[in-house]
Each structure stands twice: as C-alpha cells, then as structure tokens.
Design a protein around this motif. Structure first.
Motif, PDB file in Angstrom:
ATOM      1  N   HIS A  46       0.827  -1.191   0.000  1.00 52.91           N
ATOM      2  CA  HIS A  46       0.000   0.000   0.000  1.00 52.91           C
ATOM      3  C   HIS A  46       0.865   1.246   0.000  1.00 52.91           C
ATOM      4  O   HIS A  46       2.081   1.166   0.184  1.00 52.91           O
ATOM      5  N   GLY A  47       0.221   2.375  -0.202  1.00 52.31           N
ATOM      6  CA  GLY A  47       0.875   3.661  -0.072  1.00 52.31           C
ATOM      7  C   GLY A  47       0.294   4.420   1.103  1.00 52.31           C
ATOM      8  O   GLY A  47      -0.657   3.985   1.751  1.00 52.31           O
ATOM      9  N   SER A  48       0.872   5.571   1.383  1.00 50.66           N
ATOM     10  CA  SER A  48       0.402   6.401   2.485  1.00 50.66           C
ATOM     11  C   SER A  48       0.876   7.829   2.250  1.00 50.66           C
ATOM     12  O   SER A  48       1.863   8.056   1.542  1.00 50.66           O
ATOM     13  N   THR A  49       0.178   8.770   2.844  1.00 52.20           N
ATOM     14  CA  THR A  49       0.621  10.161   2.797  1.00 52.20           C
ATOM     15  C   THR A  49       1.115  10.638   4.161  1.00 52.20           C
ATOM     16  O   THR A  49       1.428  11.817   4.331  1.00 52.20           O
ATOM     17  N   ALA A  50       1.218   9.737   5.121  1.00 53.71           N
ATOM     18  CA  ALA A  50       1.563  10.105   6.490  1.00 53.71           C
ATOM     19  C   ALA A  50       3.069  10.290   6.668  1.00 53.71           C
ATOM     20  O   ALA A  50       3.881   9.858   5.844  1.00 53.71           O
ATOM     21  N   THR A  51       3.424  10.932   7.765  1.00 50.24           N
ATOM     22  CA  THR A  51       4.794  10.938   8.279  1.00 50.24           C
ATOM     23  C   THR A  51       4.759  10.224   9.614  1.00 50.24           C
ATOM     24  O   THR A  51       3.954  10.558  10.486  1.00 50.24           O
ATOM     25  N   THR A  52       5.602   9.211   9.793  1.00 53.03           N
ATOM     26  CA  THR A  52       5.541   8.412  11.013  1.00 53.03           C
ATOM     27  C   THR A  52       6.139   9.171  12.187  1.00 53.03           C
ATOM     28  O   THR A  52       6.838  10.178  12.022  1.00 53.03           O
ATOM     29  N   ASP A  53       5.878   8.681  13.394  1.00 51.64           N
ATOM     30  CA  ASP A  53       6.436   9.301  14.589  1.00 51.64           C
ATOM     31  C   ASP A  53       7.960   9.255  14.594  1.00 51.64           C
ATOM     32  O   ASP A  53       8.607  10.029  15.304  1.00 51.64           O
ATOM     33  N   PHE A  54       8.539   8.361  13.812  1.00 56.13           N
ATOM     34  CA  PHE A  54       9.992   8.311  13.710  1.00 56.13           C
ATOM     35  C   PHE A  54      10.513   9.360  12.733  1.00 56.13           C
ATOM     36  O   PHE A  54      11.722   9.567  12.626  1.00 56.13           O
ATOM     37  N   GLY A  55       9.590   9.999  12.008  1.00 52.60           N
ATOM     38  CA  GLY A  55       9.977  11.066  11.092  1.00 52.60           C
ATOM     39  C   GLY A  55      10.113  10.650   9.649  1.00 52.60           C
ATOM     40  O   GLY A  55      10.538  11.453   8.811  1.00 52.60           O
ATOM     41  N   VAL A  56       9.760   9.411   9.313  1.00 52.38           N
ATOM     42  CA  VAL A  56       9.863   8.936   7.938  1.00 52.38           C
ATOM     43  C   VAL A  56       8.635   9.390   7.150  1.00 52.38           C
ATOM     44  O   VAL A  56       7.496   9.130   7.555  1.00 52.38           O
ATOM     45  N   GLU A  57       8.875  10.073   6.035  1.00 50.63           N
ATOM     46  CA  GLU A  57       7.804  10.509   5.156  1.00 50.63           C
ATOM     47  C   GLU A  57       7.443   9.360   4.216  1.00 50.63           C
ATOM     48  O   GLU A  57       8.282   8.871   3.462  1.00 50.63           O
ATOM     49  N   LEU A  58       6.175   8.933   4.254  1.00 54.38           N
ATOM     50  CA  LEU A  58       5.740   7.758   3.506  1.00 54.38           C
ATOM     51  C   LEU A  58       5.193   8.094   2.126  1.00 54.38           C
ATOM     52  O   LEU A  58       5.083   7.202   1.280  1.00 54.38           O
ATOM     53  N   ALA A  59       4.864   9.333   1.862  1.00 51.56           N
ATOM     54  CA  ALA A  59       4.231   9.695   0.595  1.00 51.56           C
ATOM     55  C   ALA A  59       5.121   9.308  -0.583  1.00 51.56           C
ATOM     56  O   ALA A  59       6.303   9.656  -0.632  1.00 51.56           O
ATOM     57  N   GLY A  60       4.548   8.558  -1.520  1.00 59.48           N
ATOM     58  CA  GLY A  60       5.270   8.151  -2.712  1.00 59.48           C
ATOM     59  C   GLY A  60       6.211   6.987  -2.524  1.00 59.48           C
ATOM     60  O   GLY A  60       6.921   6.613  -3.464  1.00 59.48           O
ATOM     61  N   ARG A  61       6.209   6.385  -1.321  1.00 60.04           N
ATOM     62  CA  ARG A  61       7.123   5.264  -1.046  1.00 60.04           C
ATOM     63  C   ARG A  61       6.343   3.949  -1.012  1.00 60.04           C
ATOM     64  O   ARG A  61       5.267   3.882  -0.410  1.00 60.04           O
ATOM     65  N   PRO A  62       6.864   2.900  -1.634  1.00 55.80           N
ATOM     66  CA  PRO A  62       6.200   1.599  -1.584  1.00 55.80           C
ATOM     67  C   PRO A  62       6.272   1.013  -0.172  1.00 55.80           C
ATOM     68  O   PRO A  62       7.328   1.043   0.472  1.00 55.80           O
ATOM     69  N   ILE A  63       5.164   0.459   0.297  1.00 57.62           N
ATOM     70  CA  ILE A  63       5.097  -0.153   1.619  1.00 57.62           C
ATOM     71  C   ILE A  63       4.562  -1.569   1.461  1.00 57.62           C
ATOM     72  O   ILE A  63       3.449  -1.757   0.974  1.00 57.62           O
ATOM     73  N   ALA A  64       5.336  -2.549   1.853  1.00 59.97           N
ATOM     74  CA  ALA A  64       4.929  -3.946   1.797  1.00 59.97           C
ATOM     75  C   ALA A  64       4.362  -4.354   3.142  1.00 59.97           C
ATOM     76  O   ALA A  64       4.985  -4.123   4.176  1.00 59.97           O
ATOM     77  N   GLY A  65       3.176  -4.965   3.150  1.00 59.81           N
ATOM     78  CA  GLY A  65       2.567  -5.401   4.398  1.00 59.81           C
ATOM     79  C   GLY A  65       1.279  -4.666   4.686  1.00 59.81           C
ATOM     80  O   GLY A  65       0.826  -3.816   3.907  1.00 59.81           O
ATOM     81  N   GLU A  66       0.685  -4.985   5.822  1.00 60.01           N
ATOM     82  CA  GLU A  66      -0.606  -4.420   6.200  1.00 60.01           C
ATOM     83  C   GLU A  66      -0.454  -3.006   6.772  1.00 60.01           C
ATOM     84  O   GLU A  66       0.533  -2.698   7.435  1.00 60.01           O
ATOM     85  N   ARG A  67      -1.453  -2.174   6.538  1.00 55.40           N
ATOM     86  CA  ARG A  67      -1.423  -0.801   7.029  1.00 55.40           C
ATOM     87  C   ARG A  67      -1.287  -0.721   8.546  1.00 55.40           C
ATOM     88  O   ARG A  67      -0.640   0.174   9.084  1.00 55.40           O
ATOM     89  N   ASP A  68      -1.951  -1.647   9.256  1.00 55.38           N
ATOM     90  CA  ASP A  68      -2.004  -1.548  10.715  1.00 55.38           C
ATOM     91  C   ASP A  68      -0.953  -2.407  11.414  1.00 55.38           C
ATOM     92  O   ASP A  68      -1.034  -2.622  12.625  1.00 55.38           O
ATOM     93  N   ALA A  69       0.048  -2.891  10.691  1.00 53.20           N
ATOM     94  CA  ALA A  69       1.124  -3.655  11.328  1.00 53.20           C
ATOM     95  C   ALA A  69       1.795  -2.797  12.399  1.00 53.20           C
ATOM     96  O   ALA A  69       2.039  -1.609  12.198  1.00 53.20           O
ATOM     97  N   ALA A  70       2.093  -3.402  13.529  1.00 52.41           N
ATOM     98  CA  ALA A  70       2.632  -2.642  14.662  1.00 52.41           C
ATOM     99  C   ALA A  70       4.084  -2.226  14.464  1.00 52.41           C
ATOM    100  O   ALA A  70       4.535  -1.243  15.046  1.00 52.41           O
ATOM    101  N   VAL A  71       4.832  -2.968  13.652  1.00 58.40           N
ATOM    102  CA  VAL A  71       6.271  -2.728  13.495  1.00 58.40           C
ATOM    103  C   VAL A  71       6.566  -2.242  12.083  1.00 58.40           C
ATOM    104  O   VAL A  71       6.106  -2.837  11.100  1.00 58.40           O
ATOM    105  N   ASP A  72       7.302  -1.159  11.985  1.00 58.20           N
ATOM    106  CA  ASP A  72       7.801  -0.651  10.710  1.00 58.20           C
ATOM    107  C   ASP A  72       9.247  -1.084  10.518  1.00 58.20           C
ATOM    108  O   ASP A  72      10.051  -1.038  11.461  1.00 58.20           O
ATOM    109  N   ILE A  73       9.582  -1.472   9.295  1.00 58.09           N
ATOM    110  CA  ILE A  73      10.967  -1.705   8.897  1.00 58.09           C
ATOM    111  C   ILE A  73      11.295  -0.680   7.827  1.00 58.09           C
ATOM    112  O   ILE A  73      10.775  -0.745   6.715  1.00 58.09           O
ATOM    113  N   TYR A  74      12.109   0.305   8.163  1.00 58.62           N
ATOM    114  CA  TYR A  74      12.523   1.323   7.204  1.00 58.62           C
ATOM    115  C   TYR A  74      13.792   0.822   6.524  1.00 58.62           C
ATOM    116  O   TYR A  74      14.823   0.612   7.169  1.00 58.62           O
TER     117      TYR A  74
END
Length: 245
Positions: A46-74
């Motif tokens: 999926h995609g997203s337009t959010a910026t995570t609490d860690f400061g990673v801007e997600l807009a335009g970046r490919p994201i593999a996995g479920e939106r509500d997964a508790a753990v992010d791997i940048y």
C-alpha cells in the motif's frame, strides 16, 4: 508532530536503553547461503501520505505489508548496491513470508543513492514505477524492483544506464515505459528533492550506507538499527526484540 519534534524523538530513541544496533556501520559479510534466485512479491502492499512518529515521510514510497502492522521496517537501499542484492535474494523472502505477509510488520522501501552516478537516476526510476502502479497493481512494482536487482552484475556500476532500466521496465508486466518516462521527465526534480528528509532520518539514525534498516515499534516507540546484508536469523531476532519491547 513537526520535523523538530521528530528529530528529538529519533535522538531519544536511538540513545535509549530499548535500542540496539547490529553491523557496526559496515556491511555484514559473514558466510551466508548461496542466493536462491527467489523474488519476493508481498501478499499486500500500500501507499500512504503520512509521516511516522519516527519522522519517515511515507508519501510516494512503496510499503509492503498491512497498514495496521505494529512494526515498521525502514529499508534504505540503492539499486546499484551489491549488499542490497544479497538482502533481496537471501533474506527478504523469509522476512516477507514470516513477518510482512502475516501482518506483524510492514517494510517501507526508501532510496539512499550512494554508490555511483546512476544511483539517483535509478532511484527516480523506482519512484516513478511505483507512482504508476501503486493504486492499480502494486505487485507490479515489486516485480520491477526484483528485476532491477536481477540486472545487477557481480561487480561494477557501468551497467546501470538508461538502456538497462528501460529493458527491465519493458520486461515487467503491468508497467508502462512511456508513463514512467513521462514521470521521470516531469517529476524527476521534485522526486530528488523529496528524498532529502528521509536521508536526514537515516543519517540521524547513524546509517551511512546501504542496505540500512531501522526497525520501529509504532506502539511502544522501541527501535533497533541494522546495517548491512544480515542473514535472516539476525533480522528475525531484531524484529522480535522490537516487537516485544
């Protein structure tokens, strides 16, 4: 949270007792299995337009996995990076099956152009492929992503010219070369500029090369850092530790 707040949060997390690091800032080169030739295409992305609490801007970046997964791997990567290819072929398929496809974690693919003169143009190719297929056929991006790493030879960067990435794009079903070319021409400069904030995040996390990873528990705020093409066992241990923190 504003950018200053995100930087403060990153510094606190990366200085805290709940944080660990593997790799020591250099690529992991211990003996690993021979590449299996596997390609990982996530069950969901999926995609997203959010910026995570860690400061990673997600807009335009490919994201593999479920939106509500508790753990992010940048995951900061470069299509010219040989250790990134090792991660893609030897480790990512198992991480994907055991953590991403299960809904436990999601992986954000981030550009860190640092190998050669074509690293940045290659990163723009990737972003433009994602922008074309994100809504209609996100699996096509991951097929393209894997094919781009397949194109990489054992050494050298001279291969990574426009003709090489055109060939890759033409081979992948669901990706239109002319649409990608239009994106590169019209949005190339803005895409390059948009990489800056996430490169700042990587440097704040003391990631100075590729592949580099921050594993971040979005619920607890625990974080871990890995640098290099670690084997699956190291990744599993790192993800489990962050997930349980």
């Amino acid at each position: 949270m504003d950018r200053k707040g995100n930087i403060t949060r990153r510094r606190a997390l990366l200085a805290g007792g709940g944080v660990f690091a593997l790799g020591g800032g250099v690529a992991y080169v211990a003996s690993q299995p021979e590449p299996s030739g596997q390609r990982y295409v996530p069950a969901t992305s999926h995609g997203s337009t959010a910026t995570t609490d860690f400061g990673v801007e997600l807009a335009g970046r490919p994201i593999a996995g479920e939106r509500d997964a508790a753990v992010d791997i940048y995951y900061w990567t470069d299509y010219l990076c040989p250790f990134c290819k090792k991660f893609e072929t030897e480790t990512l398929p198992d991480v994907g099956r055991n953590y991403l496809d299960t809904g436990d974690a999601r992986l954000v693919a981030l550009s860190y152009p640092n190998i050669g003169q074509y690293s940045m143009p290659a990163a723009v190719w990737g972003r433009c492929v994602w922008s074309q297929v994100a809504d209609s056929n996100p699996a096509a991006f991951w097929s393209w992503h894997a094919a781009a790493f397949d194109e990489q030879p054992d050494s050298g960067t001279d291969w990574a010219d426009e003709d090489a990435f055109t060939r890759v794009t033409e081979r992948v079903d669901g990706v239109d070369v002319s649409s990608v070319d239009t994106c590169r021409e019209e949005r190339g400069d803005s895409i390059r500029e948009s990489m800056g904030p996430n490169l700042d995040v990587a440097r704040e996390a003391r990631i100075q090369g590729t592949p580099g990873f921050v594993i971040y528990n979005r619920e607890s705020g625990a974080a871990g850092r890995l640098v290099g093409a670690h084997p699956y066992e190291n990744f599993a241990d790192a993800i489990d530790r962050v997930m349980e923190s």
